[in-house]
Design an enzyme around this catalytic site. Structure first.
Site, mmCIF file in Angstrom:
data_model
loop_
_atom_site.group_PDB
_atom_site.id
_atom_site.type_symbol
_atom_site.label_atom_id
_atom_site.label_comp_id
_atom_site.label_asym_id
_atom_site.label_seq_id
_atom_site.Cartn_x
_atom_site.Cartn_y
_atom_site.Cartn_z
ATOM 1 N N HIS A 1 -2.562 57.521 -28.884
ATOM 2 C CA HIS A 1 -3.906 57.550 -29.445
ATOM 3 C C HIS A 1 -4.971 57.140 -28.436
ATOM 4 O O HIS A 1 -6.089 57.655 -28.476
ATOM 5 C CB HIS A 1 -3.950 56.595 -30.647
ATOM 6 C CG HIS A 1 -5.145 56.761 -31.531
ATOM 7 N ND1 HIS A 1 -5.338 57.879 -32.303
ATOM 8 C CD2 HIS A 1 -6.202 55.955 -31.783
ATOM 9 C CE1 HIS A 1 -6.460 57.752 -33.002
ATOM 10 N NE2 HIS A 1 -7.010 56.591 -32.688
ATOM 11 N N SER B 1 -11.039 59.992 -33.439
ATOM 12 C CA SER B 1 -10.190 59.537 -34.529
ATOM 13 C C SER B 1 -10.878 59.853 -35.861
ATOM 14 O O SER B 1 -11.141 61.015 -36.146
ATOM 15 C CB SER B 1 -9.884 58.048 -34.368
ATOM 16 O OG SER B 1 -8.802 57.655 -35.172
ATOM 17 N N ASP C 1 0.977 60.036 -30.488
ATOM 18 C CA ASP C 1 -0.013 59.355 -31.321
ATOM 19 C C ASP C 1 0.487 59.230 -32.763
ATOM 20 O O ASP C 1 0.637 60.227 -33.461
ATOM 21 C CB ASP C 1 -1.328 60.135 -31.278
ATOM 22 C CG ASP C 1 -2.491 59.387 -31.904
ATOM 23 O OD1 ASP C 1 -2.256 58.367 -32.586
ATOM 24 O OD2 ASP C 1 -3.632 59.829 -31.715
#
Length: 737
Positions: free
Chosen positions: A677, A556, A643
């Site tokens: 995600h 991320s 995501d």
């Protein structure tokens, strides 16, 4: 035939090449050309794709499928190793793990896995009759779904109903449903497009929840009466400031609902008594003010406020009467200490429990409201500890969940009055993992500007620090999130093969307090990247691996760290793992229509209105700052189509541009076409998803001639074989009840 010869005989798939299409962006009189902008889809359909990946445009899906095939070809070189590591990771999962029951009135509650299930069941037992009941079994409920995630199972105060949120596509839009615990009867109504948070009124007749808008922003707090049509639900509060993230929660006393709207440098809190009638409006404690953060809790006749107001950078605790809560009535209870960051505070009837951070380690402080307090001590150099309060407000004990990078966990019961710790359970991994086989150390590395960067290092006791063992380095460094020294099964699979595993606690996180975070955001963002590089340089100078032969990983915003670092110093690394990487920073933070962008400006700066922010972000944005013609190490990126946090097209574009402009590689992308995600929510599948990444790192180390044989002989068996599932341990979720 050797493995290398076998690999050479395989049919080689050429790296996919997406079509180049002209897209021009002009900001501050500067023109940027983005040939792969089209991978985000048509202008108006990308939001629908994030919510329903099945409608992804065929040409984009075909490209992502081709990327997966190319990555699979590379992974096939070490597929046996990936399978073995996957077996190891699954082998550390206890097939019958369960949490320790917690008492609430006449019942006790816990969660449990059964016979290797991927999801736990929620259970309770009547303390007098001994009757046991499974009131929600996620394993059973998940049948027929490729993806299934439950945001939580919330019991009504009268213990007759549950409310739970379900996401079946990885979009993080949860549908709330209701079920009678005693009969198993499901209510007819359901509430779609929520954040998954749900809290009950005191009389169990209604719930409060958060509805998300089309951009996946938490927008409305609503109240729903059980049995009614959700169309009749009342909007309790609407958050119209797109820069703030809004969430709800109850006070520890369970008397109040708090609605907190917060950004990177401001917040405001509203409260609503959970006895209030349906449709009541919340009351604002203090209006938002730039630079001022605060959070509220409740005890007795007072609200307790945790805040950085008036220069309390590392936070202080204030108290104010419930009926006189305006700022002039705030009284300091715990002052700010510049060396101690107060992360949170919890309350029981007779105790206040502070969760603090000092010298890059968490600590627990207990106070009895009478001026008496003590610190809960732990002996290890690096560890993680968290507090789990019970279900009853008048408890005089809490549970402490403790772990280190070598120790998978100990659950203590803490007697709040005496401070005595009693071991309730020590987690024993089914494969026979022995914490004494490992060495965990904490070092401080001096960065180029003199800052002392903490690093947590784990290695097998047989691994030498003379450059003969490879270094794997992990980092994050954004949003004030701390990468605490917790136990990582995937790290152990590498350490067992002689890898030195280091976590660099770089600026941008809060490991060293709020100032550590502030010195790694906005105009100070380069500190995050330089810290990581400086740690690599220093560790390799000290015999922890060798320069040019280090693997690194981040996910991320940590994926941004990977992209920025490899652009700055590709010569230091031999492999990069970038999980759901945030790599097209300039384009994303310049696009206010994207789901999370407006709230991100306080973290990164606003490149739409601020030329300085634009120039800085452009200088480190991985997609925009690739060194043309320079040799880069192999890069393994992963993403998910559903995501909302880091959209799939960011890594897809990045990998394409690396192939166009950089040398070396290969540059690979693995896309989960049906999840978001966080990947799979099934515990065994989630373990197997990360196994190829671990094997990728081992493969890279082998290419440099490192000895990667197993250092640990589990259960007296063949050191090269996968472990078996056996013993019972406690790896079920901590806070499911």
């Amino acid at each position: 035939m050797s493995a290398k010869e076998q690999a050479a005989e395989r049919v080689v798939i050429a790296p996919p090449q997406a079509e180049r299409r002209l897209h021009i962006t002009i900001q501050f009189n500067e023109t940027r050309v983005d040939p792969y902008y089209w991978l985000r889809g048509w202008k108006d359909d990308w939001q629908q794709v994030l919510n329903d990946p099945s409608i992804l445009a065929p040409e984009i899906r075909d490209h992502l499928v081709a990327e997966n095939a190319y990555t699979a070809q590379y992974v096939s070189q070490f597929e046996n190793l990936a399978q073995q590591i996957g077996d190891e990771l699954v082998g550390r999962l206890d097939p019958n793990a369960s949490t320790i029951p917690l008492k609430y009135k006449e019942w006790e509650y816990w969660t449990a896995y059964t016979n290797g299930s991927d999801y736990p069941a929620f259970k309770r037992r009547h303390l007098q009759s001994g009757v046991e009941q499974t009131y929600y079994d996620i394993q059973t409920e998940s049948a027929g779904h490729d993806f299934f995630d439950v945001s939580g199972v919330s019991r009504s105060p009268d213990q007759k109903m549950i409310a739970y949120g379900v996401d079946v596509d990885g979009s993080e839009y949860y549908t709330i449903r209701f079920r009678n615990i005693e009969t198993g009867q499901e209510n007819s109504e359901s509430i779609a497009r929520t954040s998954g948070e749900v809290f009950w009124s005191k009389n169990s007749d209604r719930v409060y929840y958060v509805e998300c808008d089309d951009h996946h922003r938490p927008r409305f707090v609503k109240s729903h009466v059980l049995g009614e049509d959700p169309e009749k639900d009342v909007v309790v509060y609407e958050e119209d400031d797109e820069t703030l993230y809004m969430g709800i929660g109850t006070s520890d006393s369970r008397d109040y609902l708090f609605i907190t709207s917060s950004g990177a440098d401001t917040s405001e809190v509203r409260f609503l008594n959970l006895d209030e009638p349906f449709g009541a409006e919340p009351t604002l404690i203090r209006a938002k003010e730039a630079g001022v953060q605060y959070h509220a809790n409740h005890h007795g006749n007072d609200f307790y406020i945790l805040t950085n107001d008036e220069g309390a950078t590392e936070y202080k605790i204030m108290r104010t009467p419930v009926d006189k809560f305006t700022k002039e009535n705030w009284v300091e209870v715990v002052p700010c200490d510049p060396d101690i960051f107060i992360e949170g505070v919890e309350f029981l009837q007779d105790y206040m429990i502070r969760q603090e951070r000092t010298n890059a380690l968490p600590r627990i402080v207990v106070s009895d409201f009478k001026g008496n307090e003590y610190i809960v001590d732990f002996p290890d150099q690096a560890y993680d500890v968290s507090v789990q309060t019970g279900l009853e407000f008048d408890d005089d004990v809490v549970r402490l969940h403790y772990q280190t990078p070598a120790n998978p966990g100990v659950i203590y019961e803490l007697d709040l009055k005496t401070g005595a710790k009693t071991v309730l359970k020590e987690k024993q991994l089914p494969n026979g993992h022995d914490p004494s086989e490992y060495i965990v150390e904490r070092k401080f590395i001096e960065a180029r500007d003199g800052a002392q960067v903490p690093v947590t290092i784990t290695r097998h006791k047989s691994t030498k620090l003379d450059g003969s063992a490879p270094l794997f380095q992990y980092g994050y460094g954004s949003y004030g999130m701390s990468m605490d020294p917790y136990f990582s099964s995937r790290a152990i699979s590498m350490v067992d093969r002689g890898v030195i595993y280091a976590v660099a606690h770089v600026r941008g996180g809060s490991e060293m307090g709020e100032k550590w975070y502030l010195n790694g955001k906005k105009e100070h963002k380069m500190n995050t990247f330089y810290d990581f590089i400086d740690v690599t340089e220093a560790l390799t100078d000290q015999g922890y691996g060798k320069k040019g032969e280090v693997c690194m990983e981040g996910g991320s915003a940590g994926g941004l760290l990977m992209g920025a670092v490899v652009n700055l110093r590709p010569d230091l690394y031999t492999g990069v793992i970038a999980d759901v990487p945030f790599v097209d920073v300039l384009t994303t933070i310049s696009d206010a229509s994207l789901p999370l962008t407006p709230g991100e400006w306080e973290e990164w700066g606003n490149p739409i209105t601020n030329k300085g922010a634009y120039d800085l972000i452009k200088s480190y944005s991985p997609y925009d700052a690739i060194q043309k013609g320079v040799e880069y190490p192999p890069i393994y990126a992963c993403c998910g189509v559903a995501d909302h946090r880091v959209t799939y097209w960011e890594p897809a574009k990045w990998i394409q541009r690396l192939r166009d402009e950089a040398q070396g590689g290969p540059f690979m992308l693995k896309t989960e076409l049906g999840s978001g995600h966080f990947g799979s929510s099934a515990r065994s599948e989630s373990m197997r998803q990360v196994a190829p990444q671990c094997a990728f790192a081992i493969h890279r180390f082998e290419s440099h001639g490192y000895d990667m044989h197993m250092r640990v002989d589990y259960d007296g068996g063949d050191v090269d074989s996968a472990p078996d599932l056996k013993n019972n341990t406690d790896d079920a979720p901590r806070a499911d009840i």
